[in-house]
Design a protein around this motif. Structure first.
Motif, PDB file in Angstrom:
ATOM      1  N   PHE A 107       0.848  -1.342   0.144  1.00 55.26           N
ATOM      2  CA  PHE A 107      -0.102   0.033  -0.008  1.00 55.26           C
ATOM      3  C   PHE A 107       1.011   1.229   0.142  1.00 55.26           C
ATOM      4  CE2 PHE A 107      -3.536  -2.586   2.139  1.00 55.26           C
ATOM      5  CZ  PHE A 107      -4.278  -2.514   0.833  1.00 55.26           C
ATOM      6  N   VAL A 108       1.881   1.312   0.921  1.00 57.63           N
ATOM      7  CA  VAL A 108       2.708   2.367   0.817  1.00 57.63           C
ATOM      8  C   VAL A 108       3.616   2.455  -0.589  1.00 57.63           C
ATOM      9  CG1 VAL A 108       4.975   3.370   2.122  1.00 57.63           C
ATOM     10  CG2 VAL A 108       3.062   2.266   3.426  1.00 57.63           C
ATOM     11  N   GLN A 109       4.014   1.523  -1.037  1.00 58.08           N
ATOM     12  CA  GLN A 109       4.765   1.511  -2.110  1.00 58.08           C
ATOM     13  C   GLN A 109       3.748   2.086  -3.452  1.00 58.08           C
ATOM     14  OE1 GLN A 109       6.184  -2.496  -2.702  1.00 58.08           O
ATOM     15  NE2 GLN A 109       8.150  -2.029  -1.755  1.00 58.08           N
ATOM     16  N   GLY A 110       2.557   1.595  -3.432  1.00 56.42           N
ATOM     17  CA  GLY A 110       1.561   2.283  -4.329  1.00 56.42           C
ATOM     18  C   GLY A 110       1.340   3.543  -4.116  1.00 56.42           C
ATOM     19  N   SER A 111       1.283   4.229  -2.973  1.00 58.85           N
ATOM     20  CA  SER A 111       1.077   5.518  -2.721  1.00 58.85           C
ATOM     21  C   SER A 111       2.106   6.408  -3.296  1.00 58.85           C
ATOM     22  CB  SER A 111       0.755   5.807  -1.202  1.00 58.85           C
ATOM     23  OG  SER A 111       0.462   6.960  -0.848  1.00 58.85           O
ATOM     24  N   ILE A 112       3.243   5.871  -2.734  1.00 60.21           N
ATOM     25  CA  ILE A 112       4.597   6.738  -3.012  1.00 60.21           C
ATOM     26  C   ILE A 112       4.806   6.744  -4.831  1.00 60.21           C
ATOM     27  CG2 ILE A 112       7.135   6.544  -3.248  1.00 60.21           C
ATOM     28  CD1 ILE A 112       6.871   5.176  -0.470  1.00 60.21           C
ATOM     29  N   ARG A 113       4.058   5.684  -5.428  1.00 59.12           N
ATOM     30  CA  ARG A 113       4.400   5.845  -7.199  1.00 59.12           C
ATOM     31  C   ARG A 113       3.364   6.773  -7.404  1.00 59.12           C
ATOM     32  NH1 ARG A 113       5.474   0.003  -7.096  1.00 59.12           N
ATOM     33  NH2 ARG A 113       3.452  -0.403  -7.221  1.00 59.12           N
ATOM     34  N   GLN A 114       2.199   6.914  -6.870  1.00 53.35           N
ATOM     35  CA  GLN A 114       1.158   8.055  -7.435  1.00 53.35           C
ATOM     36  C   GLN A 114       1.493   9.130  -7.185  1.00 53.35           C
ATOM     37  OE1 GLN A 114      -0.416   6.154  -9.197  1.00 53.35           O
ATOM     38  NE2 GLN A 114      -2.385   5.549  -8.477  1.00 53.35           N
ATOM     39  N   MET A 115       2.381   9.649  -5.730  1.00 52.60           N
ATOM     40  CA  MET A 115       2.965  10.936  -5.565  1.00 52.60           C
ATOM     41  C   MET A 115       4.122  10.975  -6.588  1.00 52.60           C
ATOM     42  SD  MET A 115       3.196  11.003  -1.412  1.00 52.60           S
ATOM     43  CE  MET A 115       3.018   9.368  -0.731  1.00 52.60           C
ATOM     44  N   GLU A 116       4.885  10.112  -7.012  1.00 52.53           N
ATOM     45  CA  GLU A 116       5.845  10.189  -7.804  1.00 52.53           C
ATOM     46  C   GLU A 116       5.280  10.829  -9.208  1.00 52.53           C
ATOM     47  OE1 GLU A 116       9.650   7.741  -6.306  1.00 52.53           O
ATOM     48  OE2 GLU A 116       8.174   6.829  -7.649  1.00 52.53           O
ATOM     49  N   ARG A 117       4.054  10.078  -9.489  1.00 52.68           N
ATOM     50  CA  ARG A 117       3.560  10.245 -10.921  1.00 52.68           C
ATOM     51  C   ARG A 117       2.861  11.617 -11.027  1.00 52.68           C
ATOM     52  NH1 ARG A 117       4.507   8.805 -15.342  1.00 52.68           N
ATOM     53  NH2 ARG A 117       4.673  11.138 -15.590  1.00 52.68           N
ATOM     54  N   VAL A 118       2.419  12.312  -9.632  1.00 53.37           N
ATOM     55  CA  VAL A 118       1.832  13.494  -9.732  1.00 53.37           C
ATOM     56  C   VAL A 118       2.939  14.583 -10.054  1.00 53.37           C
ATOM     57  CG1 VAL A 118       0.781  15.441  -8.326  1.00 53.37           C
ATOM     58  CG2 VAL A 118      -0.016  13.010  -8.323  1.00 53.37           C
ATOM     59  N   LEU A 119       4.094  14.441  -9.234  1.00 53.69           N
ATOM     60  CA  LEU A 119       5.217  15.277  -9.410  1.00 53.69           C
ATOM     61  C   LEU A 119       5.872  15.252 -10.787  1.00 53.69           C
ATOM     62  CD1 LEU A 119       7.086  14.930  -6.007  1.00 53.69           C
ATOM     63  CD2 LEU A 119       5.329  16.533  -6.755  1.00 53.69           C
ATOM     64  N   LYS A 120       6.057  14.151 -11.563  1.00 53.47           N
ATOM     65  CA  LYS A 120       6.427  14.030 -12.853  1.00 53.47           C
ATOM     66  C   LYS A 120       5.471  14.529 -13.805  1.00 53.47           C
ATOM     67  CE  LYS A 120       9.167   9.770 -11.935  1.00 53.47           C
ATOM     68  NZ  LYS A 120       9.366   8.532 -11.941  1.00 53.47           N
ATOM     69  N   TYR A 122       3.817  17.224 -13.277  1.00 48.15           N
ATOM     70  CA  TYR A 122       3.844  18.842 -13.192  1.00 48.15           C
ATOM     71  C   TYR A 122       5.102  19.208 -13.597  1.00 48.15           C
ATOM     72  CZ  TYR A 122      -0.914  19.209 -11.494  1.00 48.15           C
ATOM     73  OH  TYR A 122      -2.219  19.431 -11.606  1.00 48.15           O
ATOM     74  N   ARG A 123       6.341  18.385 -13.317  1.00 50.10           N
ATOM     75  CA  ARG A 123       7.470  18.879 -13.604  1.00 50.10           C
ATOM     76  C   ARG A 123       7.950  19.476 -14.933  1.00 50.10           C
ATOM     77  NH1 ARG A 123      12.013  14.310 -12.858  1.00 50.10           N
ATOM     78  NH2 ARG A 123      10.913  13.633 -14.637  1.00 50.10           N
ATOM     79  N   PRO A 124       7.504  19.084 -16.128  1.00 53.53           N
ATOM     80  CA  PRO A 124       7.942  19.699 -17.323  1.00 53.53           C
ATOM     81  C   PRO A 124       6.834  20.892 -17.475  1.00 53.53           C
ATOM     82  CG  PRO A 124       6.540  17.736 -17.710  1.00 53.53           C
ATOM     83  CD  PRO A 124       6.868  17.587 -16.180  1.00 53.53           C
ATOM     84  N   ARG A 125       5.800  21.028 -16.681  1.00 53.05           N
ATOM     85  CA  ARG A 125       4.812  22.195 -16.887  1.00 53.05           C
ATOM     86  C   ARG A 125       5.459  23.213 -16.153  1.00 53.05           C
ATOM     87  NH1 ARG A 125       2.750  17.515 -17.813  1.00 53.05           N
ATOM     88  NH2 ARG A 125       0.739  17.391 -19.192  1.00 53.05           N
ATOM     89  N   LEU A 126       6.509  23.310 -15.498  1.00 50.56           N
ATOM     90  CA  LEU A 126       6.849  24.587 -14.613  1.00 50.56           C
ATOM     91  C   LEU A 126       7.949  25.179 -15.308  1.00 50.56           C
ATOM     92  CD1 LEU A 126       6.594  22.956 -10.970  1.00 50.56           C
ATOM     93  CD2 LEU A 126       4.897  24.284 -12.332  1.00 50.56           C
ATOM     94  N   GLU A 128      10.143  26.620 -13.506  1.00 46.41           N
ATOM     95  CA  GLU A 128      11.275  26.269 -12.524  1.00 46.41           C
ATOM     96  C   GLU A 128      11.079  24.933 -11.717  1.00 46.41           C
ATOM     97  OE1 GLU A 128      11.630  29.403  -9.779  1.00 46.41           O
ATOM     98  OE2 GLU A 128      12.383  30.845 -11.358  1.00 46.41           O
ATOM     99  N   PRO A 129      11.395  23.956 -12.651  1.00 50.73           N
ATOM    100  CA  PRO A 129      11.001  22.579 -11.957  1.00 50.73           C
ATOM    101  C   PRO A 129      11.906  21.853 -10.850  1.00 50.73           C
ATOM    102  CG  PRO A 129      12.152  22.321 -13.955  1.00 50.73           C
ATOM    103  CD  PRO A 129      11.901  23.770 -13.789  1.00 50.73           C
ATOM    104  N   GLU A 130      12.962  22.871 -10.214  1.00 46.80           N
ATOM    105  CA  GLU A 130      13.811  22.342  -9.534  1.00 46.80           C
ATOM    106  C   GLU A 130      13.272  21.894  -8.288  1.00 46.80           C
ATOM    107  OE1 GLU A 130      14.080  25.228 -10.840  1.00 46.80           O
ATOM    108  OE2 GLU A 130      15.525  25.172 -12.328  1.00 46.80           O
ATOM    109  N   LYS A 131      12.340  22.522  -7.707  1.00 47.59           N
ATOM    110  CA  LYS A 131      11.843  22.224  -6.439  1.00 47.59           C
ATOM    111  C   LYS A 131      10.894  20.656  -6.490  1.00 47.59           C
ATOM    112  CE  LYS A 131      10.459  25.710  -3.099  1.00 47.59           C
ATOM    113  NZ  LYS A 131       9.316  26.320  -2.309  1.00 47.59           N
ATOM    114  N   LEU A 132      10.516  20.269  -7.659  1.00 43.88           N
ATOM    115  CA  LEU A 132       9.929  18.938  -7.846  1.00 43.88           C
ATOM    116  C   LEU A 132      10.935  18.156  -8.178  1.00 43.88           C
ATOM    117  CD1 LEU A 132       6.724  19.565  -9.989  1.00 43.88           C
ATOM    118  CD2 LEU A 132       7.201  20.362  -7.800  1.00 43.88           C
ATOM    119  N   GLU A 133      11.967  18.451  -8.672  1.00 50.93           N
ATOM    120  CA  GLU A 133      13.145  17.531  -8.968  1.00 50.93           C
ATOM    121  C   GLU A 133      13.632  17.173  -7.586  1.00 50.93           C
ATOM    122  OE1 GLU A 133      14.911  14.914 -10.616  1.00 50.93           O
ATOM    123  OE2 GLU A 133      13.921  16.290 -11.983  1.00 50.93           O
ATOM    124  N   LYS A 134      13.874  18.226  -6.576  1.00 47.24           N
ATOM    125  CA  LYS A 134      14.342  17.954  -5.296  1.00 47.24           C
ATOM    126  C   LYS A 134      13.378  16.861  -4.453  1.00 47.24           C
ATOM    127  CE  LYS A 134      15.818  20.318  -1.094  1.00 47.24           C
ATOM    128  NZ  LYS A 134      16.091  21.845  -0.387  1.00 47.24           N
TER     129      LYS A 134
END
Length: 333
Positions: A107-120, A122-126, A128-134
């Motif tokens: 469950f935790v691994q699945g949740s983390i993958r979804q969080m990463e998916r959200v950040l990925k 938005y990353r190319p849409r910003l 200054e994507p540095e904060k998301l990369e960090k």
């Protein structure tokens, strides 16, 4: 597809013959029972015993929220799908430390993958994507600790650190002076963004509860969230998979498109919450999202977000029955 009914007005829910209706001082509105999945009550609504009996007969769950939009509880009819074998297997996986830890970690691994998916996403849409990369780097560094966790409590601690890194990126995605994240606060939320997260999460918790009702699983036996005197916990486990891609993505859209503003909130003595207008807008947009469809790569067809939740529960059921190891849903957009 069955629909969800949201009631914000004050009034009475009643049964008449083989139908239900909601009555206010101004009018009477009939409820298509065969087409109703569940009912969310935000207003001051009186219900009769005959109404509850009929709702139970028609397998309609009723979720209650107080004046401030906080979840109070649910009328959860007697289960119409019963399987002693499934419940025993579910309990067995909770009581056995190894089996419980395995599911909790998934469950935790699945949740983390979804969080990463959200950040990925938005990353190319910003600009200054540095904060998301960090944030993505911090999440990746913390995630390796999941395999080292020997207890559910240790898993929760790792997940907590990852969620802090995830939430720290919200201000970069939103960049709106009226919606600053600062830090996660609950009960009550201390700012508008936290109020949105808390309200959205509570709706998804109840959606997951409604979907559990349509399976053989027992909502009282969770794995990541402890089974205790809390009425339900399995819905909290399942919600971890869907909160990032449903609630967080919706919040970003509503704020960045300026559909939500400071006028949709009210200040309490010790916090801030969505007002009635804000709650109506949020659930309206959430319902639109839940009814939209996405391509399911394993089924080879499009399914709604609501259906995705049910499919996730079926996978958990297969896991505890020993038919197939649970593999958390992973969004690809």
């Amino acid at each position: 597809m069955k629909k969800t009914l949201y009631i914000f007005q004050n009034g009475e829910l009643r049964r008449k013959d083989n139908s239900l209706y909601f009555e206010t001082e101004e009018r009477k509105r009939y409820i298509p029972v065969e087409n109703t999945n569940d009912i969310y009550i935000f207003g001051e609504v009186d219900v009769s015993k005959r109404f509850l009996e009929f709702a139970a007969q028609k397998e309609i769950i009723v979720h209650y929220f107080n004046h401030y939009g906080y979840y109070v509880g649910s009328f959860y009819p007697r289960e119409h799908l019963n399987s002693g074998h499934v419940v025993l297997k579910q309990a067995e996986h909770y009581i056995d430390p190894g089996k419980r830890l395995e599911l909790a970690r998934l469950f935790v691994q699945g949740s983390i993958r979804q969080m990463e998916r959200v950040l990925k996403y938005y990353r190319p849409r910003l600009s200054e994507p540095e904060k998301l990369e960090k944030a993505l780097q911090s999440i990746e560094q913390e995630a390796v600790k999941l395999d080292q966790a020997e207890t559910v409590e240790q898993l929760m601690a790792v997940e907590g650190h990852i969620r802090e890194a995830y939430y720290a990126s919200f201000d970069a995605i939103i960049r709106h002076p009226d919606f600053v994240f600062d830090k996660r606060t609950k009960r009550p939320p201390h700012n508008r963004l936290n109020a949105l997260i808390s309200f959205g999460n509570s709706i998804v918790y109840t959606m997951c509860l409604s979907e559990i009702y349509k399976t053989y699983l027992d909502p009282r036996i969770g794995f990541l969230h402890s089974t205790n005197f809390r009425r339900f916990s399995l819905n909290l486990d399942i919600a971890e998979i869907f909160k990032p891609i449903i609630v967080d993505r919706l919040i970003f859209a509503l704020v960045n498109k300026k559909m939500l503003s400071s006028k949709h909130f009210e200040k309490l003595t010790n916090g801030i919450v969505l007002n009635e207008e804000g709650r109506k807008l949020f659930v309206s947009e959430l319902e639109k999202k839940m009814q939209t469809t996405v391509q399911h790569r394993h089924l080879g067809k499009s399914v709604s977000y609501r259906r995705l939740i049910r499919l996730e529960l079926y996978k958990v059921q297969k896991h505890i029955l020993g038919e197939k190891t649970y593999e958390p849903y992973a969004a690809r957009w």
